[in-house]
Design a protein around this motif. Structure first.
Motif, mmCIF file in Angstrom:
data_model
loop_
_atom_site.group_PDB
_atom_site.id
_atom_site.type_symbol
_atom_site.label_atom_id
_atom_site.label_comp_id
_atom_site.label_asym_id
_atom_site.label_seq_id
_atom_site.Cartn_x
_atom_site.Cartn_y
_atom_site.Cartn_z
ATOM 1 N N LEU A 261 14.601 -13.912 -0.183
ATOM 2 C CA LEU A 261 13.856 -13.984 -1.437
ATOM 3 C C LEU A 261 14.505 -12.990 -2.390
ATOM 4 C CD1 LEU A 261 10.240 -13.843 0.071
ATOM 5 C CD2 LEU A 261 11.517 -15.891 -0.586
ATOM 6 N N GLU A 262 14.451 -13.283 -3.694
ATOM 7 C CA GLU A 262 15.138 -12.411 -4.652
ATOM 8 C C GLU A 262 14.200 -11.692 -5.607
ATOM 9 O OE1 GLU A 262 18.259 -14.514 -6.609
ATOM 10 O OE2 GLU A 262 19.211 -15.119 -4.724
ATOM 11 N N ARG A 263 13.052 -12.282 -5.907
ATOM 12 C CA ARG A 263 12.167 -11.681 -6.905
ATOM 13 C C ARG A 263 10.741 -11.592 -6.389
ATOM 14 N NH1 ARG A 263 13.881 -15.977 -9.272
ATOM 15 N NH2 ARG A 263 11.861 -16.564 -10.061
ATOM 16 N N GLY A 264 9.971 -10.742 -7.035
ATOM 17 C CA GLY A 264 8.570 -10.571 -6.675
ATOM 18 C C GLY A 264 7.771 -11.855 -6.819
ATOM 19 N N ALA A 265 8.104 -12.669 -7.816
ATOM 20 C CA ALA A 265 7.393 -13.936 -8.011
ATOM 21 C C ALA A 265 7.599 -14.859 -6.810
ATOM 22 C CB ALA A 265 7.864 -14.613 -9.301
ATOM 23 N N GLU A 266 8.800 -14.821 -6.221
ATOM 24 C CA GLU A 266 9.059 -15.630 -5.021
ATOM 25 C C GLU A 266 8.247 -15.111 -3.839
ATOM 26 O OE1 GLU A 266 13.356 -16.878 -4.333
ATOM 27 O OE2 GLU A 266 13.584 -15.297 -5.858
ATOM 28 N N LEU A 267 8.119 -13.793 -3.745
ATOM 29 C CA LEU A 267 7.322 -13.205 -2.668
ATOM 30 C C LEU A 267 5.849 -13.575 -2.835
ATOM 31 C CD1 LEU A 267 7.185 -11.462 -0.127
ATOM 32 C CD2 LEU A 267 7.003 -9.443 -1.621
ATOM 33 N N SER B 99 2.164 -9.414 -9.147
ATOM 34 C CA SER B 99 3.560 -9.880 -9.110
ATOM 35 C C SER B 99 4.510 -8.942 -9.829
ATOM 36 C CB SER B 99 3.679 -11.279 -9.714
ATOM 37 O OG SER B 99 2.959 -12.202 -8.930
ATOM 38 N N ALA B 100 4.017 -8.224 -10.837
ATOM 39 C CA ALA B 100 4.865 -7.314 -11.599
ATOM 40 C C ALA B 100 5.425 -6.192 -10.726
ATOM 41 C CB ALA B 100 4.068 -6.718 -12.764
ATOM 42 N N ARG C 114 0.820 -1.211 0.000
ATOM 43 C CA ARG C 114 0.000 0.000 0.000
ATOM 44 C C ARG C 114 0.853 1.260 0.000
ATOM 45 N NH1 ARG C 114 -5.629 0.055 2.201
ATOM 46 N NH2 ARG C 114 -6.503 -1.793 1.240
ATOM 47 N N LEU C 115 1.994 1.216 0.668
ATOM 48 C CA LEU C 115 2.867 2.394 0.726
ATOM 49 C C LEU C 115 3.644 2.618 -0.569
ATOM 50 C CD1 LEU C 115 4.327 2.022 4.334
ATOM 51 C CD2 LEU C 115 2.881 3.893 3.506
ATOM 52 N N THR C 116 3.999 1.533 -1.243
ATOM 53 C CA THR C 116 4.895 1.673 -2.402
ATOM 54 C C THR C 116 4.236 1.438 -3.763
ATOM 55 O OG1 THR C 116 5.596 -0.628 -2.221
ATOM 56 C CG2 THR C 116 6.911 1.009 -1.046
ATOM 57 N N VAL C 117 3.105 0.714 -3.800
ATOM 58 C CA VAL C 117 2.520 0.339 -5.088
ATOM 59 C C VAL C 117 1.099 0.866 -5.234
ATOM 60 C CG1 VAL C 117 1.912 -1.577 -6.632
ATOM 61 C CG2 VAL C 117 3.957 -1.740 -5.184
#
Length: 197
Positions: A158-164, A140-141, A129-132
């Motif tokens: 974790l390294e990528r948004g897909a992992e999150l 995921s993008a 909510r704060l950043t996106v």
């Protein structure tokens, strides 16, 4: 309705006296929630089942962190069920969580894990909510920018948004499992039992 009841059960004293709080609990919470707790709990469980069925039928690949099965709403509804079951009117705090943990016998740490994962999901939602966006569908993008601050705060790798996104899905699945384990300990049907799964 159960929505009004849950709002009353979640109400906090902002201004007023201890006397006012005692009167509120005696004249509102006790007769309209605690003395009708079986109906309230059944309505909360049915609401959870309805949401789960809806999301099962949408087959969305994007985690809905608030309303989706195992999301923030499930945790909050589960806490309302517990508060009604035990007839406790106090707000959601660490004190309440400790009290619940002591009251649920032999839960093998499921409730502690549920609280921990609720806090993780809430942190992810707050960061999103704060950043996106203020949307609860985690796209995921845009999750790449959350990975670093989230992992730093929680010691994760974790390294990528897909992992999150997969991390969120896994937590939400585990939350549904935990709630379905904890409800029968209290003598209540699990969500899956209601939906016929």
């Amino acid at each position: 309705t159960f929505i009004d009841q849950s709002q009353l059960l979640g109400a906090r004293l902002v201004i007023g006296s201890d006397y006012f709080l005692k009167v509120f609990q005696r004249e509102i919470v006790t007769p309209f929630i605690f003395q009708r707790k079986a109906e309230f709990i059944a309505a909360m469980l049915n609401e959870m089942r309805s949401r789960h069925n809806y999301f099962d039928n949408t087959q969305s690949q994007v985690p809905e962190i608030k309303e989706g099965p195992g999301g923030l709403r499930d945790f909050e509804n589960f806490i309302f069920i517990l508060k009604a079951h035990f007839e406790w009117a106090e707000p959601l705090t660490e004190t309440l969580f400790s009290r619940i943990e002591s009251a649920i016998a032999n839960d093998d740490g499921y409730f502690i894990a549920l609280v921990r994962d609720y806090q993780l999901l809430k942190h992810i939602r707050d960061l999103y909510r704060l950043t996106v966006s203020n949307d609860d569908h985690l796209d995921s993008a845009y999750l790449d920018q959350l990975v670093r601050p989230f992992c730093l705060a929680h010691g994760l790798e974790l390294e990528r948004g897909a992992e999150l996104a997969e991390f969120v899905r896994r937590i939400m699945r585990k939350n549904v499992e935990r709630i379905n384990i904890l409800l029968p300990i209290l003598g209540l049907p699990g969500i899956d039992a209601l939906s016929g799964k």
